[in-house]
Design a protein around this motif. Structure first.
Motif, mmCIF file in Angstrom:
data_model
loop_
_atom_site.group_PDB
_atom_site.id
_atom_site.type_symbol
_atom_site.label_atom_id
_atom_site.label_comp_id
_atom_site.label_asym_id
_atom_site.label_seq_id
_atom_site.Cartn_x
_atom_site.Cartn_y
_atom_site.Cartn_z
ATOM 1 N N ARG A 31 0.832 -1.199 0.000
ATOM 2 C CA ARG A 31 0.000 0.000 0.000
ATOM 3 C C ARG A 31 0.869 1.253 0.000
ATOM 4 N NH1 ARG A 31 -3.359 -1.868 3.120
ATOM 5 N NH2 ARG A 31 -2.150 -1.695 5.010
ATOM 6 N N ASP A 32 1.903 1.291 0.851
ATOM 7 C CA ASP A 32 2.799 2.447 0.927
ATOM 8 C C ASP A 32 3.536 2.660 -0.388
ATOM 9 O OD1 ASP A 32 1.985 2.727 3.549
ATOM 10 O OD2 ASP A 32 3.841 1.893 4.400
ATOM 11 N N HIS A 33 4.007 1.567 -0.999
ATOM 12 C CA HIS A 33 4.735 1.673 -2.258
ATOM 13 C C HIS A 33 3.809 2.153 -3.372
ATOM 14 C CE1 HIS A 33 7.869 0.957 -5.161
ATOM 15 N NE2 HIS A 33 7.030 0.209 -5.874
ATOM 16 N N ALA A 36 3.417 5.789 -3.057
ATOM 17 C CA ALA A 36 4.659 6.489 -3.392
ATOM 18 C C ALA A 36 4.862 6.616 -4.896
ATOM 19 C CB ALA A 36 5.849 5.771 -2.762
ATOM 20 N N ASP A 42 -4.448 -1.164 -3.872
ATOM 21 C CA ASP A 42 -4.365 -1.585 -2.474
ATOM 22 C C ASP A 42 -4.681 -3.075 -2.436
ATOM 23 O OD1 ASP A 42 -4.112 -1.526 0.251
ATOM 24 O OD2 ASP A 42 -6.045 -0.591 0.631
#
Length: 69
Positions: A31-33, A36, A42
């Motif tokens: 999710r973070d990548h 970014a 997701d």
């Protein structure tokens, strides 16, 4: 009862090798990548379990756009 199936051992081994020791950690890193790199993709822990199963299938198109190298 039958013996347990090994599942997608390569996926599990690579996840752990990269430091994501839980399915939750992998889902959060994914999710973070995605955020970014500007993707609105997701995944859930349930999806990680599917990918780690003995019959994982292919990720959906949106999930494939997020490459975690």
């Amino acid at each position: 009862m039958g013996e347990p199936t090994p599942g997608n051992a390569l996926f599990v081994a690579e996840r752990i090798r990269r430091g994501w020791h839980t399915q939750e950690a992998f889902a959060a890193a994914y999710r973070d990548h995605a955020l970014a790199i500007g993707e609105a993709a997701d995944i859930s822990v349930r999806q990680v379990r599917r990918w780690e199963s003995d019959r994982p299938g292919w990720p959906c198109r949106d999930a494939r756009r997020v490459r975690m190298t």
